[in-house]
Write a protein that holds these residues in place. Structure first.
Motif, mmCIF file in Angstrom:
data_model
loop_
_atom_site.group_PDB
_atom_site.id
_atom_site.type_symbol
_atom_site.label_atom_id
_atom_site.label_comp_id
_atom_site.label_asym_id
_atom_site.label_seq_id
_atom_site.Cartn_x
_atom_site.Cartn_y
_atom_site.Cartn_z
ATOM 1 N N ASN A 9 -7.398 75.357 43.734
ATOM 2 C CA ASN A 9 -8.299 76.167 44.554
ATOM 3 C C ASN A 9 -7.618 76.722 45.796
ATOM 4 O OD1 ASN A 9 -10.576 75.968 42.943
ATOM 5 N ND2 ASN A 9 -11.317 74.118 43.952
ATOM 6 N N ASP A 29 -8.051 71.300 40.137
ATOM 7 C CA ASP A 29 -8.376 70.708 41.432
ATOM 8 C C ASP A 29 -9.521 69.727 41.230
ATOM 9 O OD1 ASP A 29 -8.158 70.236 44.174
ATOM 10 O OD2 ASP A 29 -8.042 72.371 44.635
ATOM 11 N N VAL A 33 -14.572 73.731 40.478
ATOM 12 C CA VAL A 33 -13.488 74.684 40.228
ATOM 13 C C VAL A 33 -14.095 75.844 39.434
ATOM 14 C CG1 VAL A 33 -11.266 75.012 39.065
ATOM 15 C CG2 VAL A 33 -11.765 72.845 40.190
ATOM 16 N N PHE A 43 -8.409 77.887 35.057
ATOM 17 C CA PHE A 43 -8.777 76.925 36.103
ATOM 18 C C PHE A 43 -9.509 75.768 35.427
ATOM 19 C CE2 PHE A 43 -8.215 80.732 38.573
ATOM 20 C CZ PHE A 43 -7.759 80.289 39.803
ATOM 21 N N THR A 45 -11.212 71.526 36.282
ATOM 22 C CA THR A 45 -11.483 70.468 37.251
ATOM 23 C C THR A 45 -10.813 69.166 36.807
ATOM 24 O OG1 THR A 45 -13.164 69.253 38.473
ATOM 25 C CG2 THR A 45 -13.674 69.806 36.181
#
Length: 159
Positions: A9, A29, A33, A43, A45
Motif C-alpha cells: 500500500n 500488505d 488492500v 494486490f 492482503t
C-alpha cells in the motif's frame, strides 16, 4: 518468476515494481488492500498483522501463492525474515535481504527518503533508479533493495 513485495500500500512498493518489468509482482500488505489484478501485477492482503509471527505468516503466504522471491519493505519484517532465509530457501523462496548476521548494519535508525534505489542479487546490481550508476561487484551473499543518495552508503529500502 513471481515476486512478493510487502508494504504494497506504500508508494515505495510501487516504485520498486519498475525494477522487475518481466516478472509478475504481487504487492501485499496487512489489513485492507485494494483488490486489483492485472497481467503484470496484483494486490493482496496478508491478513491481520501479528508481529510475533511475521516469518510464519509470510512463509505460509509465499507457499500458498507460489512465490519465488520475497522483498520485505516493512522494517519490522527485515530481521525475522533474514533469520528465516534458510527455511524459505528450503521451499525455493529467495529472501532478498543481506545475511542475518549483517542485516542490522544496513538498517537506518530513522525513516529516510532516498534519491535512488538499487536491487542487488548475489552481489550483482540488476537495477538502479540512477541512470549513470556504476555499481561494483559485491560479495555473492549480498542481496537486497537498497536506497542511497551516495552509492557508498547503502541502506535497506524500508518503510
Amino acid at each position: 518468476m513471481k515476486i512478493l513485495i510487502t508494504g504494497g500500500n506504500n508508494a515505495k512498493a510501487l516504485k520498486l515494481m519498475k525494477a522487475f518489468p518481466s516478472h509478475f509482482v504481487l504487492l501485499a500488505d496487512y489489513g485492507d488492500v485494494p483488490g486489483i489484478i492485472t497481467e503484470k501485477y496484483a494486490f493482496s492482503t496478508l491478513g491481520v498483522l501479528n508481529k510475533d509471527s511475521i516469518a510464519h505468516i509470510l512463509l505460509n503466504f509465499c507457499i500458498t501463492e507460489a512465490i519465488d522471491c520475497i522483498i520485505p519493505l516493512q522494517r519490522y519484517e527485515v530481521e525475522p525474515l533474514a533469520k528465516s532465509a534458510v527455511l524459505f530457501g528450503e521451499y525455493g523462496i529467495q529472501v532478498l535481504l543481506p545475511d542475518a548476521d549483517v542485516v542490522t548494519g544496513y538498517l537506518s535508525d530513522e525513516k529516510q527518503q532516498f534519491q535512488y534505489f538499487a536491487v542487488y542479487i548475489h552481489g550483482d546490481c540488476i537495477f538502479s533508479s540512477e541512470e549513470n550508476f556504476a555499481p561494483k561487484k559485491l560479495s555473492a551473499s549480498f542481496n537486497g533493495v537498497f536506497g542511497y543518495d551516495n552509492a557508498n552508503d547503502l541502506k535497506l529500502f524500508t518503510i
